[in-house]
Write an enzyme that holds these catalytic residues in place. Structure first.
Site, PDB file in Angstrom:
ATOM      1  N   SER A  37      -9.216   1.486   2.988  1.00  0.00           N
ATOM      2  CA  SER A  37      -8.314   2.329   2.219  1.00  0.00           C
ATOM      3  C   SER A  37      -7.257   1.546   1.426  1.00  0.00           C
ATOM      4  O   SER A  37      -6.467   2.147   0.698  1.00  0.00           O
ATOM      5  CB  SER A  37      -7.600   3.317   3.151  1.00  0.00           C
ATOM      6  N   SER A  56      -9.926  -1.156   6.655  1.00  0.00           N
ATOM      7  CA  SER A  56      -9.169  -0.844   5.445  1.00  0.00           C
ATOM      8  C   SER A  56      -8.468  -2.029   4.799  1.00  0.00           C
ATOM      9  O   SER A  56      -8.030  -1.931   3.659  1.00  0.00           O
ATOM     10  CB  SER A  56      -8.144   0.251   5.741  1.00  0.00           C
ATOM     11  N   LYS A 110       0.837  -1.198   0.000  1.00  0.00           N
ATOM     12  CA  LYS A 110       0.000   0.000   0.000  1.00  0.00           C
ATOM     13  C   LYS A 110       0.879   1.259   0.000  1.00  0.00           C
ATOM     14  O   LYS A 110       1.938   1.287   0.623  1.00  0.00           O
ATOM     15  CB  LYS A 110      -0.881  -0.054   1.253  1.00  0.00           C
TER      16      LYS A 110
END
Length: 551
Positions: free
Chosen positions: A212, A236, A136
């Site tokens: 996310s 997330s 990420k």
């Protein structure tokens, strides 16, 4: 980079242009063909193989565990795996906009180095030798930018050091090749930012990929990664895993290192953000935690010194599993409630005990504890970071931090909120323990099955109810996500269903069966704090039951 002190649009354009130039031209699908695909279908997950060779499809169809075994057996070289993965990731990005930093040349060079080491010594460098791993965007990777979805962060120089979890992946033999998109401010369940744009759901590009860690979700769903490193403070990891039909795991706090990540609200500890994996199988998830544990990260970062002790094969023959179809706040869409009930029936048929579990004041927990503790500064850090980049705020983030509950709290208010958190944790634990009064074994339930979210994916710009995930962040309960079914044409709300509140009404109005039919449906499996290994083993058992019943 040029334009790093200019208007936000210039910075975004420069970063997107640099990213576009990072893809080898030979792997790119023409813009005309991509445009034609998008006009012909929203389900791009079915099309990606048309641009790949049979060998590339064979390689990228494996999970991380199986791929590592085949590399060790010399079935594939690390270089041919890296080439296949980077090629597939290129197309996945063109279809969904899932990548941020792209460093394929470094990946290919590392893969070649690993092959030479293996050929010379006959040994691998670790359990992930040659396995491509994506991370990420808010994790630091040496030699790359970390924007974390913010224009102002893009003005910072490239990083000179890996985040600890990235370092651990490299030491295990992983090949790092790309970073994945995450949203502005992180605290939303859709992945969109001003710097890199919106990530689309490969099962239906009219829907978001979740957030996310949405870039990870879309990339993995399209086979462009074998193992993704995400993060989670309110869903997330789990929501992108759910929306993209993947496996994911949110550990208990301080089991996995988080040093070397960058995002707003870092340092807030009343509800602790965690790092964890998204993958293609339960085996991949456990492999991730075993690798992290073997690196003894608690000697480098303030973590719990708990070595991972696998519970696989150590569970009792008969489990007791709780079922929570809804949290009495927002009724999930009917395909979710159906799949949970079907999963419960499959477990009963396999000889396990299933009991109903009553949720305890989840809406009060959100209003009075979770949301205030997420933003004890009233959202100031987020707004200041946006102002530093002179960029506008996106709709979902604006709706979240503009909630009247969100306001600055003084020290004494924060102390009181922490007390309320701990009291609520004790109250919930007592209710979990009280299930012993209703089980055949006389012990509390081993795990709980519940929804991941009230919807399989949201239309762009729509904020959905977080409570099915944030609840377990508040309680610090480890939880996993696994695929468990598919949306059917026959799924519909019960006749005469009346929403119980405005949030429930909003979610019901989102329901359009034609938007979701054919998409994967997942369930969430929850256990008690620090029982991560048990939750993993239960997850494996439930996954096996589901696969067996479906075969």
């Amino acid at each position: 980079m040029n334009n790093k002190s200019g208007p936000w649009q210039s910075i975004a354009e420069a970063f997107q242009a640099r990213r576009a130039a990072s893809f080898p031209a030979k792997w790119l699908v023409s813009e005309d063909e991509i445009s034609a695909v998008r006009q012909s279908t929203t389900r791009v997950v079915d099309l990606i193989n048309k641009w790949l060779s049979p060998t590339e499809i064979e390689i990228t169809s494996l999970d991380a565990t199986a791929l590592a075994e085949r590399i060790r057996a010399s079935k594939y070289t690390a270089l041919e795996v890296a080439i296949a993965t980077c090629h597939r990731a290129t197309i996945a990005h063109q279809l969904t906009n899932c990548l941020t930093e792209v460093f394929f040349n470094e990946a290919l060079a590392e893969a070649q180095r690993l092959d030479e080491y293996f050929q010379t010594t006959g040994k691998t460098t670790g359990p992930l030798h040659g396995v491509p791993v994506s991370v990420k965007d808010h994790y630091n990777v040496k030699g790359q930018y970390t924007t974390a979805g913010y224009i102002s962060y893009a003005r910072n120089p490239k990083k000179t050091q890996d985040a600890l979890i990235v370092e651990i992946m490299r030491q295990a033999g992983a090949v790092l090749y790309a970073k994945t998109n995450n949203p502005q401010c992180m605290m939303v369940l859709e992945t969109v930012s001003n710097i890199y744009g919106r990530t689309l759901n490969p099962w239906n590009t009219k829907l978001g990929a979740g957030g996310s860690s949405g870039g990870e979700g879309a990339l993995l769903a399209l086979g462009g990664s074998f193992l993704g490193v995400g993060s989670d403070i309110g869903g997330s990891i789990r929501v992108p895993a759910a929306f993209n039909g993947l496996y994911g795991f949110k550990p208990s706090a301080r089991r996995v290192p988080t040093g070397g990540w960058e995002c707003t609200n870092t340092g807030a500890e009343s509800i602790v953000a965690v790092a964890g994996p998204l993958g293609r199988s339960v085996d991949d998830l456990e492999l991730f935690f075993q690798i992290v544990s073997d690196a003894q990260p608690w000697l480098k970062e303030y973590l719990l010194g708990f070595p991972w002790t696998s519970n696989m094969g150590k569970l009792p023959a008969k489990l007791t599993v709780g079922i929570m179809v809804w949290d009495e706040v927002v009724m999930p869409h009917p395909y979710i409630t159906r799949v949970i009930k079907e999963t419960a029936e499959k477990l009963r048929n396999a000889g396990h005990e299933v009991i109903e579990f009553q949720p305890y004041e989840h809406k009060r927990a959100w209003d009075e504890i979770i949301l205030p503790l997420y933003f004890t500064d009233g959202g100031a850090d987020i707004r200041q970071t946006l102002a530093a980049g002179n960029e506008p705020i996106h709709a979902c983030a604006e709706r979240l931090i503009s909630d009247p509950i969100v306001r600055p709290r003084d020290v004494h208010e924060i102390w009181k909120l922490n007390i309320a958190r701990d009291e609520y944790r004790a109250e919930y634990l007592r209710r979990w323990a009280a299930t012993a009064e209703r089980t055949g074994s006389g012990n509390p339930m081993d795990a709980l099955i519940c929804p991941v979210a009230p919807v399989q994916g949201t239309p762009h710009g729509v904020k959905t109810w977080w409570g099915y995930c944030s609840q377990w962040n508040l309680l610090d309960y480890p939880s996993s996500v696994i695929p468990a079914g598919t949306v059917l044409e026959t799924d519909k709300y019960p006749e005469g269903y009346t929403p119980v509140n405005d949030l429930d009404q909003e979610n019901m109005e989102l329901y359009d069966n034609s938007m979701y039919v054919g998409m994967p449906v997942t369930v969430q499996i929850v256990g008690l704090t620090h029982q991560d290994e048990k939750v993993m083993a239960v997850t494996k058992l439930i996954d096996d039951v589901i696969r067996s019943a479906s075969s």
